[in-house]
Design an enzyme around this catalytic site. Sequence first.
Site, PDB file in Angstrom:
ATOM      1  CD  GLU A  45      38.199  40.463 -48.658  1.00 48.21           C
ATOM      2  OE1 GLU A  45      37.044  40.397 -48.198  1.00 48.21           O
ATOM      3  OE2 GLU A  45      38.633  39.654 -49.503  1.00 48.21           O
ATOM      4  CE1 TYR A 128      35.639  36.733 -45.452  1.00 53.96           C
ATOM      5  CE2 TYR A 128      35.589  39.129 -45.667  1.00 53.96           C
ATOM      6  CZ  TYR A 128      35.708  37.872 -46.237  1.00 53.96           C
ATOM      7  OH  TYR A 128      35.923  37.751 -47.585  1.00 53.96           O
ATOM      8  CG  ASP A 146      32.542  34.797 -48.550  1.00 48.50           C
ATOM      9  OD1 ASP A 146      32.452  33.541 -48.557  1.00 48.50           O
ATOM     10  OD2 ASP A 146      32.727  35.459 -49.587  1.00 48.50           O
TER      11      ASP A 146
END
Length: 350
Positions: A45, A128, A146
């Site tokens: 990520e 996020y 996203d």
Amino acid sequence: MRERADSSALLEWYDRHARSMPWRVPPHDRKAGVVPDPYRVWMSEIMLQQTTVAAVKSYFEAFTQRWPTVTDLANAEDADVMAEWAGLGYYARARNLLKCARVVANDFGGKFPDDHDTLLTLPGVGPYTAAAVSSIAFDRPETVVDGNVERVMARLYDEHTPLPNAKPILTEFARDLTPDERPGDYAQAVMDLGATICTPRNPACGLCPWRKSCAAWENGTAAELPKKAPKKRKPTRHGIVYLARRIDGAWLLEQRPDNGLLGGMLGWPGSDWGDDPSEAAPIRAEWKTLNEEARHTFTHFHLRLTVKTALVPLDREPSTGMFIEADDFDRSNLPTVMRKAYDLVAKGKT
């Protein structure tokens, strides 16, 4: 009447069509009890921020082979990590990668926290990333949004508010659809749907498991969504880089300060970047200016670098930087913009 989108249809599609990725536990393995490694989820990520899957795969494999656990990464030398990261861009991510690994190793016993709020306290972990790690690694029902998810939600609900103003609206849509069952697989399923079916151009609506629930498909507006506010024109900055080579083949390089762009990376000494850069030669020499500039685009500006070269004797000392012996110099350890300057010199474009 349009059907309401539900997670079961998407998960059935995901079970058949999930993309294969080196950091992902496939859905059939997940159902069989294989648990994702939070370290690999977190690593992927961080690397995927503002970067494509295709660009990340080789870096991810190199990092996890060299540092297979978060403790291994925490014990790594800063310079080694920055060199391994070179070319992936957005170098603050690499610095935060190390900081985060060391916090997890030292403060959490080498185990990532499993809840969103605690994950948010880690260096380099924003909303996020915290949601993605909590959902994918620990199967918590967090809302993961996203760019792919934003596009899917905008089309599913035929939402015409331009991005970035639409972000909170689209996040609420995504939150409403996030299930308690298999939330980690669901988060990856929506991202896969956006990446492979609900693509920016020419979406394959006929193959979409949510087609009958999609307001944009019903209204014929899918191709124009999501709306985006007009982009601001990027300014152009200028600079000078100095590529000095000693007569024994050593190159003069400097370690850039930790703060700012390319922080902590090896690079060529040079001027500040601005409208009218001043000469900042790092060593006394007869400098020659190349006919071609090194050009690179960052997120917020274009950069044009004048490239100067010189050959210097063995006994000449630089005012900044250090000479790297020819056998120890590795072009791949340089960030992309510095590689571009080197490549111009290597090609003899004087």
